[in-house]
Write a protein that holds these residues in place. Structure first.
Motif, short mmCIF file in Angstrom:
data_model
loop_
_atom_site.label_atom_id
_atom_site.label_comp_id
_atom_site.label_asym_id
_atom_site.label_seq_id
_atom_site.Cartn_x
_atom_site.Cartn_y
_atom_site.Cartn_z
N THR A 155 3.07 -6.60 -13.70
CA THR A 155 4.38 -6.84 -13.61
C THR A 155 4.79 -5.67 -12.45
N LYS A 156 5.94 -5.93 -11.75
CA LYS A 156 6.64 -4.96 -11.05
C LYS A 156 5.67 -4.52 -9.68
N ALA A 157 5.15 -3.52 -10.01
CA ALA A 157 4.19 -2.54 -8.92
C ALA A 157 3.71 -1.45 -9.44
N ALA A 158 2.63 -1.11 -8.87
CA ALA A 158 1.87 0.24 -9.20
C ALA A 158 2.75 1.38 -8.78
N GLY A 159 2.45 2.55 -9.54
CA GLY A 159 3.00 3.89 -9.23
C GLY A 159 4.78 4.03 -9.17
N ILE A 160 5.41 3.14 -10.05
CA ILE A 160 6.75 3.08 -10.13
C ILE A 160 7.23 4.54 -10.40
N CYS A 183 13.31 8.90 -0.16
CA CYS A 183 13.20 9.69 -1.45
C CYS A 183 14.52 9.13 -2.33
N ASP A 184 15.52 8.56 -1.80
CA ASP A 184 16.71 8.16 -2.24
C ASP A 184 16.52 6.89 -3.01
N ARG A 185 15.61 6.07 -2.45
CA ARG A 185 15.33 4.71 -2.91
C ARG A 185 14.29 5.28 -3.86
N ALA A 186 13.35 5.77 -3.76
CA ALA A 186 12.34 6.16 -4.76
C ALA A 186 12.81 6.71 -5.80
N ALA A 187 13.81 7.61 -5.89
CA ALA A 187 14.49 8.20 -6.94
C ALA A 187 14.98 7.18 -7.90
N SER A 188 15.57 6.03 -7.41
CA SER A 188 16.18 5.07 -8.19
C SER A 188 15.31 4.20 -9.06
N PHE A 189 13.84 4.37 -8.68
CA PHE A 189 12.65 3.70 -9.54
C PHE A 189 12.68 4.10 -11.04
N LEU A 190 13.18 5.23 -11.19
CA LEU A 190 13.41 5.61 -12.67
C LEU A 190 14.38 4.78 -13.43
N VAL A 230 -14.67 -5.20 -22.43
CA VAL A 230 -14.84 -6.26 -21.23
C VAL A 230 -14.97 -5.63 -19.96
N ARG A 231 -15.30 -6.40 -18.98
CA ARG A 231 -15.39 -5.91 -17.55
C ARG A 231 -14.06 -6.70 -17.03
N LEU A 232 -13.29 -5.75 -16.10
CA LEU A 232 -12.27 -6.36 -15.54
C LEU A 232 -12.55 -6.24 -14.02
N ASP A 233 -12.57 -7.63 -13.29
CA ASP A 233 -12.80 -7.60 -12.04
C ASP A 233 -11.42 -7.89 -11.32
N VAL A 234 -10.90 -6.78 -10.55
CA VAL A 234 -9.44 -6.74 -10.16
C VAL A 234 -9.58 -6.46 -8.46
N ASP A 235 -8.74 -7.43 -7.83
CA ASP A 235 -8.83 -7.35 -6.45
C ASP A 235 -7.70 -6.23 -6.10
N ALA A 236 -8.12 -4.90 -5.77
CA ALA A 236 -7.13 -3.84 -5.48
C ALA A 236 -5.98 -4.26 -4.72
N ASP A 237 -6.52 -5.13 -3.60
CA ASP A 237 -5.50 -5.63 -2.67
C ASP A 237 -4.37 -6.44 -3.14
N ALA A 238 -4.54 -6.88 -4.19
CA ALA A 238 -3.58 -8.01 -4.76
C ALA A 238 -2.64 -7.16 -5.75
N ILE A 239 -2.91 -5.88 -5.96
CA ILE A 239 -1.90 -5.16 -6.89
C ILE A 239 -0.62 -4.80 -6.06
N PRO A 240 0.41 -5.23 -6.27
CA PRO A 240 1.63 -4.95 -5.54
C PRO A 240 1.84 -3.10 -5.62
N VAL A 241 2.09 -2.90 -4.36
CA VAL A 241 2.64 -1.38 -4.19
C VAL A 241 3.89 -1.31 -3.16
N ARG A 242 4.89 -0.86 -3.60
CA ARG A 242 6.17 -0.82 -2.81
C ARG A 242 6.14 -0.07 -1.66
#
Length: 333
Positions: A155-160, A183-190, A230-242
């Protein structure tokens, strides 16, 4: 070395030192990758999790509530009760700021603060708040519940959380176009650290859920794989990054998938339920993506995360720690 105690150290020195022998009421005790315990009780499965946090007084209260309650929510429960330990370096840190934030955040997630402790500790340089969150679940959902064939969602995105930390601690030093606005927008991620709303939707479909913290989404996926065997096969490009995350991480030379990840929820869902789960999240106004598939481990290997072309089997260290260490070294010089 800052960060979590290693799985090997936990196995050697922690997991077999748990007091009285467990009885049938303990559904989930200490284990690698499991951030909460579960206890059978008349009201359902009682889920319990503890977390410390140490930040500026203006943030430590609310973030402490969110981080502690996230682990309970990611186990299928609604956070209901909190105990809080507040340790302060001196009277220059206003306890009323912390308790005001605790009250507001606890009200937001629907939890009552039912007790705790507070004192001054002059060895500290900043406030330390440790919270224990508790809640009742109709059914406990472990980190270790993923099955081959399930799909992996985030959900949402990586690295919030990591993005907000980069803006607060390093924003003035990073070479980013339109840095003040970013940076102002990033601070609002909290404001988006809580995954309680996410988990309330996903728990109706999930076989496993996990709240990524230190080490980011990559670390959370490894922990989920190891806990589930288990093994997780994950598409790195599919992970949302803002955009803000990508820009600040690029300027700092860190990986968006390997910085503090609170604010995202990882889950595995049976493949036939993925579309319904994503639709329910969208209806709740929560962004989410299907990013990979759960597989059996290779015959000659153990649990692993296949992240694009990279195979990860060991715990992931957070990319922000070297930045803080370098900053401390510069200050001492």
């Amino acid at each position: 070395m800052p960060g979590k105690v290693s799985p090997d150290e936990l196995l050697a020195h922690v997991f077999d030192r748990t007091g009285a022998d467990a009885d049938e009421t303990i559904l989930q005790g200490p284990a690698n990758g499991e951030d909460a315990a579960a206890i059978d009780w008349p009201g359902g499965d009682l889920v319990v999790s503890s977390d410390p946090i140490s930040l500026a007084a203006s943030q430590v209260g609310s973030l402490g509530v969110y981080v502690a309650c996230n682990d309970v929510a990611a186990s299928g429960a609604d956070p209901r009760w909190l105990t809080v330990v507040i340790l302060l370096p001196d009277e220059s840190v206003p306890i009323e700021t912390i308790t005001t934030d605790l009250d507001a955040a606890a009200s937001e997630v629907g939890a009552s603060i039912v007790g705790g402790h507070s004192e001054y500790v002059d060895q500290l340089t900043r406030p330390l708040v440790s919270l224990t969150a508790m809640g009742a679940a109709a059914e406990f959902i472990p980190t270790g519940g993923a099955s081959p064939g399930d799909r992996v969602i985030v959900t949402k995105a990586a690295g919030i959380e990591g993005t907000a930390i980069l803006a607060a601690d390093f924003g003035a030093e990073l070479d980013v176009e339109d840095a003040e606005t970013v940076c102002d927008r990033a601070a609002s991620f909290l404001d988006e650290i809580s995954v309680v709303p996410d988990a309330r939707v996903v728990r109706e479909f999930a076989t496993a859920m996990h709240d990524p913290t230190e080490g980011g989404v990559a670390a959370g996926l490894v922990e989920l794989a190891r806990a589930s065997g288990v093994r997780l096969d994950v598409d790195a490009d599919a992970i949302p990054v803002r955009d803000e995350t990508a820009r600040l991480c690029a300027a700092a030379g860190v990986d968006p998938l390997r910085v503090f990840g609170s604010g995202a929820l990882l889950a595995t869902v049976p493949s036939e339920s993925v579309a319904d789960c994503l639709a329910e999240l969208a209806a709740a106004g929560i962004e989410a993506e299907s990013i990979g598939t759960v597989r059996e481990p290779a015959a000659d290997a153990g649990p692993a995360l296949e992240l694009g072309d990279e195979t990860i089997t060991e715990p992931v260290q957070d990319d922000l720690y070297p930045l803080w260490e370098a900053a401390d070294a510069t200050d001492e010089a």
